[in-house]
Design a protein around this motif. Structure first.
Motif, PDB file in Angstrom:
ATOM      1  N   GLU A  70      -3.466  13.186  -5.275  1.00  0.00           N
ATOM      2  CA  GLU A  70      -4.091  13.279  -4.167  1.00  0.00           C
ATOM      3  C   GLU A  70      -2.612  12.635  -2.837  1.00  0.00           C
ATOM      4  O   GLU A  70      -3.367  13.764  -1.898  1.00  0.00           O
ATOM      5  CB  GLU A  70      -5.296  12.640  -3.662  1.00  0.00           C
ATOM      6  CG  GLU A  70      -6.349  13.099  -4.615  1.00  0.00           C
ATOM      7  CD  GLU A  70      -7.440  12.061  -4.621  1.00  0.00           C
ATOM      8  OE1 GLU A  70      -8.809  12.400  -4.971  1.00  0.00           O
ATOM      9  OE2 GLU A  70      -7.793  11.104  -3.828  1.00  0.00           O
ATOM     10  N   TYR A  71      -2.167  12.020  -3.092  1.00  0.00           N
ATOM     11  CA  TYR A  71      -1.506  11.455  -1.783  1.00  0.00           C
ATOM     12  C   TYR A  71       0.029  12.203  -2.076  1.00  0.00           C
ATOM     13  O   TYR A  71       0.113  12.545  -0.753  1.00  0.00           O
ATOM     14  CB  TYR A  71      -0.839   9.745  -2.671  1.00  0.00           C
ATOM     15  CG  TYR A  71       0.056   9.220  -1.766  1.00  0.00           C
ATOM     16  CD1 TYR A  71      -0.670   8.804  -0.795  1.00  0.00           C
ATOM     17  CD2 TYR A  71       1.255   8.981  -2.127  1.00  0.00           C
ATOM     18  CE1 TYR A  71       1.131   7.965   0.320  1.00  0.00           C
ATOM     19  CE2 TYR A  71       2.705   8.734  -1.258  1.00  0.00           C
ATOM     20  CZ  TYR A  71       2.153   8.073  -0.362  1.00  0.00           C
ATOM     21  OH  TYR A  71       2.958   7.964   0.328  1.00  0.00           O
ATOM     22  N   PHE A  72      -0.017  12.395  -2.942  1.00  0.00           N
ATOM     23  CA  PHE A  72       1.483  13.545  -3.141  1.00  0.00           C
ATOM     24  C   PHE A  72       1.247  14.915  -2.287  1.00  0.00           C
ATOM     25  O   PHE A  72       2.160  15.376  -2.307  1.00  0.00           O
ATOM     26  CB  PHE A  72       2.559  13.589  -4.655  1.00  0.00           C
ATOM     27  CG  PHE A  72       2.966  11.638  -4.679  1.00  0.00           C
ATOM     28  CD1 PHE A  72       4.383  11.925  -3.725  1.00  0.00           C
ATOM     29  CD2 PHE A  72       3.084  11.102  -5.909  1.00  0.00           C
ATOM     30  CE1 PHE A  72       4.767   9.909  -3.439  1.00  0.00           C
ATOM     31  CE2 PHE A  72       3.569  10.284  -5.627  1.00  0.00           C
ATOM     32  CZ  PHE A  72       4.482   9.690  -5.237  1.00  0.00           C
ATOM     33  N   ASP A  73       0.199  14.850  -2.947  1.00  0.00           N
ATOM     34  CA  ASP A  73      -0.080  16.349  -2.388  1.00  0.00           C
ATOM     35  C   ASP A  73      -0.375  16.283  -0.885  1.00  0.00           C
ATOM     36  O   ASP A  73      -0.010  17.821  -0.708  1.00  0.00           O
ATOM     37  CB  ASP A  73      -1.707  16.851  -3.238  1.00  0.00           C
ATOM     38  CG  ASP A  73      -2.551  18.258  -2.819  1.00  0.00           C
ATOM     39  OD1 ASP A  73      -1.355  19.503  -3.134  1.00  0.00           O
ATOM     40  OD2 ASP A  73      -3.388  18.562  -2.101  1.00  0.00           O
ATOM     41  N   ILE A  74      -0.791  15.865  -0.301  1.00  0.00           N
ATOM     42  CA  ILE A  74      -0.772  15.699   1.319  1.00  0.00           C
ATOM     43  C   ILE A  74       0.660  15.665   1.831  1.00  0.00           C
ATOM     44  O   ILE A  74       1.199  16.324   2.983  1.00  0.00           O
ATOM     45  CB  ILE A  74      -1.689  14.391   1.557  1.00  0.00           C
ATOM     46  CG1 ILE A  74      -3.365  14.600   1.582  1.00  0.00           C
ATOM     47  CG2 ILE A  74      -1.358  14.148   2.919  1.00  0.00           C
ATOM     48  CD1 ILE A  74      -3.636  13.033   1.297  1.00  0.00           C
TER      49      ILE A  74
ATOM     50  N   LEU B 213      -4.665   3.863  -7.147  1.00  0.00           N
ATOM     51  CA  LEU B 213      -4.835   3.636  -8.263  1.00  0.00           C
ATOM     52  C   LEU B 213      -5.094   4.295  -9.219  1.00  0.00           C
ATOM     53  O   LEU B 213      -5.071   5.742  -9.183  1.00  0.00           O
ATOM     54  CB  LEU B 213      -7.226   3.015  -8.214  1.00  0.00           C
ATOM     55  CG  LEU B 213      -6.783   1.651  -7.635  1.00  0.00           C
ATOM     56  CD1 LEU B 213      -7.981   1.544  -6.991  1.00  0.00           C
ATOM     57  CD2 LEU B 213      -6.367   0.730  -7.801  1.00  0.00           C
ATOM     58  N   TYR B 214      -4.662   3.909 -10.085  1.00  0.00           N
ATOM     59  CA  TYR B 214      -4.778   4.929 -11.632  1.00  0.00           C
ATOM     60  C   TYR B 214      -6.253   4.891 -12.126  1.00  0.00           C
ATOM     61  O   TYR B 214      -7.451   4.102 -11.853  1.00  0.00           O
ATOM     62  CB  TYR B 214      -4.257   4.067 -13.208  1.00  0.00           C
ATOM     63  CG  TYR B 214      -2.557   4.160 -12.606  1.00  0.00           C
ATOM     64  CD1 TYR B 214      -2.454   5.473 -12.575  1.00  0.00           C
ATOM     65  CD2 TYR B 214      -2.355   3.019 -13.332  1.00  0.00           C
ATOM     66  CE1 TYR B 214      -0.411   5.419 -12.316  1.00  0.00           C
ATOM     67  CE2 TYR B 214      -0.360   2.502 -13.162  1.00  0.00           C
ATOM     68  CZ  TYR B 214      -0.077   3.624 -12.803  1.00  0.00           C
ATOM     69  OH  TYR B 214       1.307   4.007 -13.160  1.00  0.00           O
ATOM     70  N   PRO B 215      -6.765   6.504 -12.813  1.00  0.00           N
ATOM     71  CA  PRO B 215      -8.430   6.183 -13.516  1.00  0.00           C
ATOM     72  C   PRO B 215      -9.006   4.973 -14.551  1.00  0.00           C
ATOM     73  O   PRO B 215      -7.998   4.361 -14.973  1.00  0.00           O
ATOM     74  CB  PRO B 215      -7.774   7.593 -13.839  1.00  0.00           C
ATOM     75  CG  PRO B 215      -6.937   8.289 -13.882  1.00  0.00           C
ATOM     76  CD  PRO B 215      -5.533   7.050 -13.607  1.00  0.00           C
ATOM     77  N   GLY B 216      -9.857   4.414 -14.209  1.00  0.00           N
ATOM     78  CA  GLY B 216     -10.410   3.037 -14.369  1.00  0.00           C
ATOM     79  C   GLY B 216      -9.693   2.214 -14.165  1.00  0.00           C
ATOM     80  O   GLY B 216     -11.113   0.778 -14.510  1.00  0.00           O
TER      81      GLY B 216
ATOM     82  N   THR C 232      -8.821  10.294   2.603  1.00  0.00           N
ATOM     83  CA  THR C 232      -8.890   9.022   1.632  1.00  0.00           C
ATOM     84  C   THR C 232      -7.998   9.339   0.214  1.00  0.00           C
ATOM     85  O   THR C 232      -9.172   9.654  -0.334  1.00  0.00           O
ATOM     86  CB  THR C 232     -10.480   8.536   2.121  1.00  0.00           C
ATOM     87  OG1 THR C 232     -10.548   8.555   3.732  1.00  0.00           O
ATOM     88  CG2 THR C 232      -9.794   7.288   1.391  1.00  0.00           C
ATOM     89  N   PRO C 233      -7.020   9.348   0.504  1.00  0.00           N
ATOM     90  CA  PRO C 233      -6.070   9.584  -0.823  1.00  0.00           C
ATOM     91  C   PRO C 233      -6.377   8.714  -1.895  1.00  0.00           C
ATOM     92  O   PRO C 233      -6.405   7.212  -1.378  1.00  0.00           O
ATOM     93  CB  PRO C 233      -4.439   9.706  -0.592  1.00  0.00           C
ATOM     94  CG  PRO C 233      -4.337   9.387   0.264  1.00  0.00           C
ATOM     95  CD  PRO C 233      -6.184   9.299   1.230  1.00  0.00           C
TER      96      PRO C 233
ATOM     97  N   GLY D 178       0.533  -0.736  -0.062  1.00  0.00           N
ATOM     98  CA  GLY D 178       0.306   0.346   0.486  1.00  0.00           C
ATOM     99  C   GLY D 178       0.753   1.172  -0.160  1.00  0.00           C
ATOM    100  O   GLY D 178       2.325   1.045  -0.213  1.00  0.00           O
ATOM    101  N   PHE D 179       0.333   2.109   0.329  1.00  0.00           N
ATOM    102  CA  PHE D 179       0.594   3.499  -0.141  1.00  0.00           C
ATOM    103  C   PHE D 179       0.464   4.294   1.417  1.00  0.00           C
ATOM    104  O   PHE D 179      -0.580   3.954   1.931  1.00  0.00           O
ATOM    105  CB  PHE D 179       0.430   4.611  -1.296  1.00  0.00           C
ATOM    106  CG  PHE D 179       0.790   4.300  -2.107  1.00  0.00           C
ATOM    107  CD1 PHE D 179       1.772   5.088  -2.876  1.00  0.00           C
ATOM    108  CD2 PHE D 179       0.435   3.358  -3.054  1.00  0.00           C
ATOM    109  CE1 PHE D 179       2.753   4.548  -4.215  1.00  0.00           C
ATOM    110  CE2 PHE D 179       1.208   3.343  -4.719  1.00  0.00           C
ATOM    111  CZ  PHE D 179       2.037   3.627  -4.834  1.00  0.00           C
ATOM    112  N   TYR D 180       1.937   3.682   2.321  1.00  0.00           N
ATOM    113  CA  TYR D 180       1.157   4.406   3.710  1.00  0.00           C
ATOM    114  C   TYR D 180       1.804   5.872   3.993  1.00  0.00           C
ATOM    115  O   TYR D 180       2.338   6.679   3.287  1.00  0.00           O
ATOM    116  CB  TYR D 180       2.201   3.586   4.644  1.00  0.00           C
ATOM    117  CG  TYR D 180       1.813   1.892   4.409  1.00  0.00           C
ATOM    118  CD1 TYR D 180       0.996   1.717   5.425  1.00  0.00           C
ATOM    119  CD2 TYR D 180       2.326   1.663   3.552  1.00  0.00           C
ATOM    120  CE1 TYR D 180       0.734   0.551   5.071  1.00  0.00           C
ATOM    121  CE2 TYR D 180       1.758  -0.445   3.172  1.00  0.00           C
ATOM    122  CZ  TYR D 180       1.157  -0.158   4.288  1.00  0.00           C
ATOM    123  OH  TYR D 180       0.773  -1.819   4.151  1.00  0.00           O
ATOM    124  N   LEU D 181       1.001   6.896   4.910  1.00  0.00           N
ATOM    125  CA  LEU D 181       1.045   7.996   5.916  1.00  0.00           C
ATOM    126  C   LEU D 181       0.872   7.633   7.197  1.00  0.00           C
ATOM    127  O   LEU D 181       0.422   6.430   7.712  1.00  0.00           O
ATOM    128  CB  LEU D 181      -0.325   8.565   4.961  1.00  0.00           C
ATOM    129  CG  LEU D 181      -0.422   8.539   3.748  1.00  0.00           C
ATOM    130  CD1 LEU D 181      -1.249  10.120   2.770  1.00  0.00           C
ATOM    131  CD2 LEU D 181       1.219  10.186   2.960  1.00  0.00           C
TER     132      LEU D 181
END
Length: 558
Positions: free
Chosen positions: A202-206, A334-337, A196-197, A181-184
């Protein structure tokens, strides 16, 4: 550089070589096999072995991971020694695993017991176990009955290693989450209002917003060291909606590499962008595993992609320092779709566990020893501890007091009261015991919830969850072949050579692509893809597909 960590924390990362410990022998004792209870019916310590069941023996053991030395008076090792009689002379990994294995194989310098590895199997370092289990190990035979065919080496049909994880009985309760997973950090989530990224942006913006407030923090970490390079290599497959099949994605039973595909390019281009923004650790692509763990244990890493078990030692160090807010929550970006497929059902850990080497003088003694620990009584002792000291029983349910939980989280306490180094690689019961209790405290539902720190409970409540596993979609049944990463490529084969070449290319080109100036990324990526096309990657794909078909054919029948 990271802040220096106090010695007790760093101690959990210091490897120990040639450690001598005294451990249990084996038993055919009727009392032990059936279990022994006190007059009140509560569990007692495992029954002592009959003195003539096995002769005292010293066994050498090699474990391919670094561990710290338990205390000489460790109560579990002392109990096992008192009940049986085997002394284990343990050697833990120091330095590079592949180099160590090469030296061992070249000199035929094998310990009596060794943790399983494809390279050692290919070198003929292990004895077949199936006949030994049939004749001398009824507990192991029962334990592995449902996965017997999966355990066998496809090339020879023999069973060389006893899988150490993911043979379940009773009910499986997933509470913690140990997967990718991508952890924060939890403090980051709290500060940002519990977002909830769902995407990389969204993740890297956080991360960017939090690092702007706390410039001394490390934004994003990764790892590109030895066999633990999956934090760098695996994200594209998950972002694209695939489970962890290692270097391939599998659609409709057909595998293909993804290193040269757009799903990979998109991810590494994003890392190139965040590196240019100063969000990526400059040392991430050249650090070793201990340095990676040390940074996590410092509490300065905002986020990373990894599998939770891989950075667990660093997180446990944070817990021992009471830095709960610096521990992590994973998200399935996830990537779009794409449809989420991060969390999978636990799979048999093929070729990982203990095997008996060809240098062992008496394999029968060893298999009896391992078999003796596969009773419920021993498993409860190894996983829960000593009743009355490490856990309590009320109305038949196992639980721990706050004091007992605090001790269990303390690394120093565990060195004197747990047998982690040995047990981690041993065959083990998972699921529930015959009395309905979970096999370990972490999967006992009420005990799991009660054991959480107040901040952890606060985080879960904010997301309307009760367990960490709920951050990820409930997995479907695994495909019968799964996972492709466990397929043996066979040393010296074209598939193995091609895979090694692709790994070497990734180690060379991905750091160059990530660290390049943004305008230079496309050129570096093109060079990388061109080199992959010359790597004979088709031989690797062919081997994976051949073994997927073999598994479907041989593992599908009940």
């Amino acid at each position: 550089m990271v802040k220096k960590i106090k010695r007790p924390v760093l101690a959990t990362m210091i490897p120990v070589l040639a450690l001598g410990l005294t451990l249990a022998g084996c038993s055919d004792s009727k009392d032990e096999a059936n279990g022994t209870t006190s007059p009140s019916g509560s569990q007692t310590a495992p029954a002592a072995t009959q003195s003539d069941a096995i002769k005292p023996v010293t066994l050498s053991l090699f474990i391919d991971s670094p561990y710290q030395q338990p205390t000489p008076d460790n109560k579990i090792y002392k109990m096992i020694k008192e009940k049986t009689g085997v002394t284990l002379k343990m050697e833990f990994l120091v330095g590079d695993l592949q180099q160590k294995l090469g030296v061992m194989i070249a000199g035929g310098d094998y310990a009596d017991i060794m943790t399983g590895n494809d390279k050692l199997i290919a070198a003929g370092a292990f004895v077949p176990l199936e006949d030994l289990i049939e004749k001398y190990a009824p507990n192991l035979k029962k334990h592995y009955a449902s996965v017997w065919n999966q355990m066998k080496d496809p090339a020879s049909g023999h069973l060389y290693v006893l899988p150490n994880y993911n043979v379940f009985s009773g009910q499986f309760n997933e509470t913690a989450y140990e997967g990718p997973g991508f952890y924060l950090q939890k403090d980051v989530l709290k500060d940002m209002g519990y977002p909830t990224p769902k995407t990389l942006d969204e993740y890297f913006d956080i991360i960017a917003k939090y690092k702007a407030k706390h410039p001394d923090m490390i934004g994003f970490e990764t790892l590109n060291f030895d066999w633990r390079n999956f934090p760098l290599l695996n994200p594209p497959e998950h972002l694209a909606g695939h489970p962890n099949d290692g270097g391939v994605i599998v659609d409709n039973g057909k595998a293909q590499i993804f290193a040269d595909k757009d799903i990979a390019k998109t991810y590494y281009k994003k890392l190139n962008e965040i590196n240019a923004q100063g969000l990526m650790d400059k040392e991430a692509l050249v650090q070793n595993y201990d340095q990676y763990l040390a940074k996590i244990a410092s509490g300065r890493v905002i986020g990373m992609f990894d599998q939770h078990w891989n950075f667990g030692d660093g997180e446990r160090s944070l817990i021992s320092q009471n830095k709960i807010g610096s521990t992590y929550v994973g998200f399935p970006l996830l990537y779009p779709g794409a449809k989420e497929y991060y969390r999978d059902r636990p799979v048999l850990n093929i070729n990982r566990g203990y095997g008996i080497s060809t240098k062992a003088k008496d394999p029968v003694q060893i298999i009896k020893f391992l078999d003796s620990l596969m009773t419920e009584e021993w498993q409860k002792t190894l996983q829960w501890g000593i009743q009355g000291e490490d856990y309590t029983v009320k109305d038949g349910k196992y639980a721990r007091t706050p004091e007992q939980r605090a001790k269990a989280d303390d690394n120093t306490w565990k060195l004197a009261n747990k047998a982690e180094a040995f047990f981690a690689n041993s065959p083990k019961m998972q699921g529930t015991y015959s009395d309905g209790n979970a096999t370990d405290p972490g999967t006992q539902p009420q005990e799991f919830f009660d054991s959480l720190k107040p901040l952890d409970q606060e985080v879960l409540k904010a997301y309307n969850h009760k367990t960490w596993a709920e951050f990820f979609k409930t997995p479907v049944e695994n495909p019968v072949y799964y996972p492709a990463w466990s397929i043996d490529l066979v040393d010296g084969s074209p598939a193995k050579v091609a895979n090694t070449k692709m790994t070497d290319l990734a180690v060379k080109y991905l750091p160059k692509a990530i660290l390049a100036k943004p305008d230079d990324f496309e050129g570096v990526w093109k060079d990388y893809v061109d080199q992959i096309s010359k790597s004979n990657y088709k031989a690797y794909e062919d081997r994976i597909n051949d073994q997927i078909n073999w598994r479907i054919k041989n593992w599908s029948s009940k």
